[in-house]
Design a protein around this motif. Structure first.
Motif, PDB file in Angstrom:
ATOM      1  N   THR A 160       0.869  -1.246   0.025  1.00 57.59           N
ATOM      2  CA  THR A 160      -0.040   0.043  -0.047  1.00 57.59           C
ATOM      3  C   THR A 160       0.826   1.229  -0.037  1.00 57.59           C
ATOM      4  O   THR A 160       0.569   2.190  -0.484  1.00 57.59           O
ATOM      5  CB  THR A 160      -0.965  -0.158   1.084  1.00 57.59           C
ATOM      6  N   ASP A 161       1.911   1.116   0.583  1.00 55.46           N
ATOM      7  CA  ASP A 161       3.050   2.325   0.504  1.00 55.46           C
ATOM      8  C   ASP A 161       3.591   2.333  -0.926  1.00 55.46           C
ATOM      9  O   ASP A 161       4.199   1.470  -1.103  1.00 55.46           O
ATOM     10  CB  ASP A 161       4.257   2.010   1.713  1.00 55.46           C
ATOM     11  N   PRO A 162       3.526   3.545  -1.391  1.00 55.62           N
ATOM     12  CA  PRO A 162       4.009   3.586  -2.904  1.00 55.62           C
ATOM     13  C   PRO A 162       5.444   3.193  -3.103  1.00 55.62           C
ATOM     14  O   PRO A 162       5.829   2.916  -4.016  1.00 55.62           O
ATOM     15  CB  PRO A 162       3.531   5.071  -3.311  1.00 55.62           C
ATOM     16  N   GLU A 163       6.232   3.691  -2.118  1.00 51.60           N
ATOM     17  CA  GLU A 163       7.784   3.559  -2.047  1.00 51.60           C
ATOM     18  C   GLU A 163       7.956   1.897  -2.004  1.00 51.60           C
ATOM     19  O   GLU A 163       8.832   1.763  -2.763  1.00 51.60           O
ATOM     20  CB  GLU A 163       8.351   4.258  -0.748  1.00 51.60           C
ATOM     21  N   LYS A 165       5.918  -0.110  -3.037  1.00 52.11           N
ATOM     22  CA  LYS A 165       5.559  -0.730  -4.387  1.00 52.11           C
ATOM     23  C   LYS A 165       6.404  -0.549  -5.422  1.00 52.11           C
ATOM     24  O   LYS A 165       6.947  -1.337  -6.588  1.00 52.11           O
ATOM     25  CB  LYS A 165       3.982  -0.058  -4.680  1.00 52.11           C
ATOM     26  N   ARG A 166       7.204   0.645  -5.286  1.00 52.76           N
ATOM     27  CA  ARG A 166       8.048   0.848  -6.367  1.00 52.76           C
ATOM     28  C   ARG A 166       9.411   0.212  -6.432  1.00 52.76           C
ATOM     29  O   ARG A 166       9.647  -0.459  -7.584  1.00 52.76           O
ATOM     30  CB  ARG A 166       8.655   2.385  -6.279  1.00 52.76           C
TER      31      ARG A 166
END
Lengths: 195, 153
Positions: A160-163, A165-166
């Protein structure tokens, strides 16, 4: 009269500890610490929905692990007696071959780890092998993004954390047309041979 | 001499008035970190060890299946059984059970349901794979084999 007034009006609280202990022991006995950690796996879709197409996969891109009902293993057709650490190492070598050894995989994208068990194989052995396979892949993913294996699993657990996910997409080499470094784990239907 | 006598008079007791507070603190800790057992588990649960554990993020999306040999052998036999909530079910009933579990969730989250399987070590793969096949048919494809943390060398 005067003597009575001097007495302390305190309630005796020495048994308070005993009461609290009793409550504590009650809760210790009746509760479980929630254990929701384990090996996560994505099952393939409903077999009836999959179109039956014969796809020929070259032998070199398959890493075959077979386990019989006595929990004995065959890896690439050879009896395998060593522990899960050796298996993990061999899977990494197989996936990261990149076409060097003609007997081993072309690229990580095409490499497939195939696991076939018998109906009599114990869950313990199955978990041990799945653990080794996932461990090998998590190690490789972690290496690709320069984190530890442990950190990688934390990242993969919380997308859920975009970092996160990246990093997760980078590790698995996500491009517009699929993954460059997928975890191709194929678990076949167990055989009924026994033995 | 009188000096020494005075010292001997000092109290030897340890003050225990803070003990209840300490115990209450422990109590609250356990109350907060644990959950009351929701179901009585009627199958043996010797959970296998593994190293590559991952944590589940959303507990509300998790449904549990317990698989193993029944604890009461004389009543249920020694064949491994599947326990869902409080009853034993057959592999063919898994689809129905998944549907019921999905109904408990919000409509938007139904596809994200995760099945946590607590499988006894000695259970044979045949039964577990039958359950997996039913899960695939029921479109509940996120799976977690609950395991314990093994110490890595």
């Amino acid at each position: 009269m005067a003597r009575k007034q001097r007495e302390d009006p305190q309630i005796n609280s020495s048994s308070m500890a005993d009461i609290a202990f009793l409550l504590l022991i009650f809760f210790l006995v009746t509760t479980t610490i929630a254990n929701d950690r384990g090996l996560s796996l994505q099952l393939p879709p409903d077999p009836d929905d999959i179109e039956k197409t014969d796809i020929q996969i070259p032998e070199r891109n398959l890493f075959k692990i077979q386990i019989n009902s006595a929990d004995k293993m065959l890896v690439e057709g050879e009896p395998f007696e060593q522990g899960p650490d050796e298996l993990r190492k061999q899977i990494k070598e197989f996936v990261l071959n990149n076409g060097r050894d003609p007997e081993s995989s072309d690229s990580p994208k095409e490499a497939i780890v195939s696991l076939k068990t018998d109906r009599g194989t114990t869950q313990e052995k199955f978990i041990e092998v799945i653990d080794a396979i996932q461990g090998a892949y998590y190690d490789m993913y972690a290496d690709r993004v320069g984190v530890t294996n442990e950190r990688w699993r934390e990242i993969a657990s919380d997308l859920t954390d975009p970092e996160n996910k990246r990093i997760y997409d980078k590790g698995r080499g996500k491009t517009a047309d699929g993954l460059e470094f997928p975890m191709n784990l194929s678990i076949a239907e167990p055989t009924k041979i026994g033995g | 001499m009188s000096k020494f006598k005075k010292k001997a008079d000092t109290k030897q007791e340890i003050p225990t008035s803070a003990l209840p507070d300490i115990i209450f603190m422990l109590l609250f800790f356990f109350m907060v970190t644990t959950v009351l057992r929701e179901v009585t588990i009627n199958v043996k649960q010797r959970i296998p060890d593994a190293t590559q554990l991952r944590k589940l993020q959303r507990k509300s999306l998790v449904s549990y299946l317990y698989i193993g040999e029944p604890k009461k052998v004389e009543q249920w036999g020694s064949e491994p059984r599947i326990q869902a909530n409080d009853v034993f079910i057959e592999p063919k009933d898994v689809t129905l059970w998944v549907t019921q579990e999905k109904d408990k969730l919000d409509e938007v989250e139904r596809d994200q349901i995760t099945i946590a399987m607590k499988v006894d070590k000695e259970t044979q793969r045949g039964l577990v794979s039958d359950v997996e096949l039913e899960l695939r048919k029921a479109n509940a494809r996120k799976l977690l084999y609950t395991t314990l943390q093994e110490m890595e060398q």
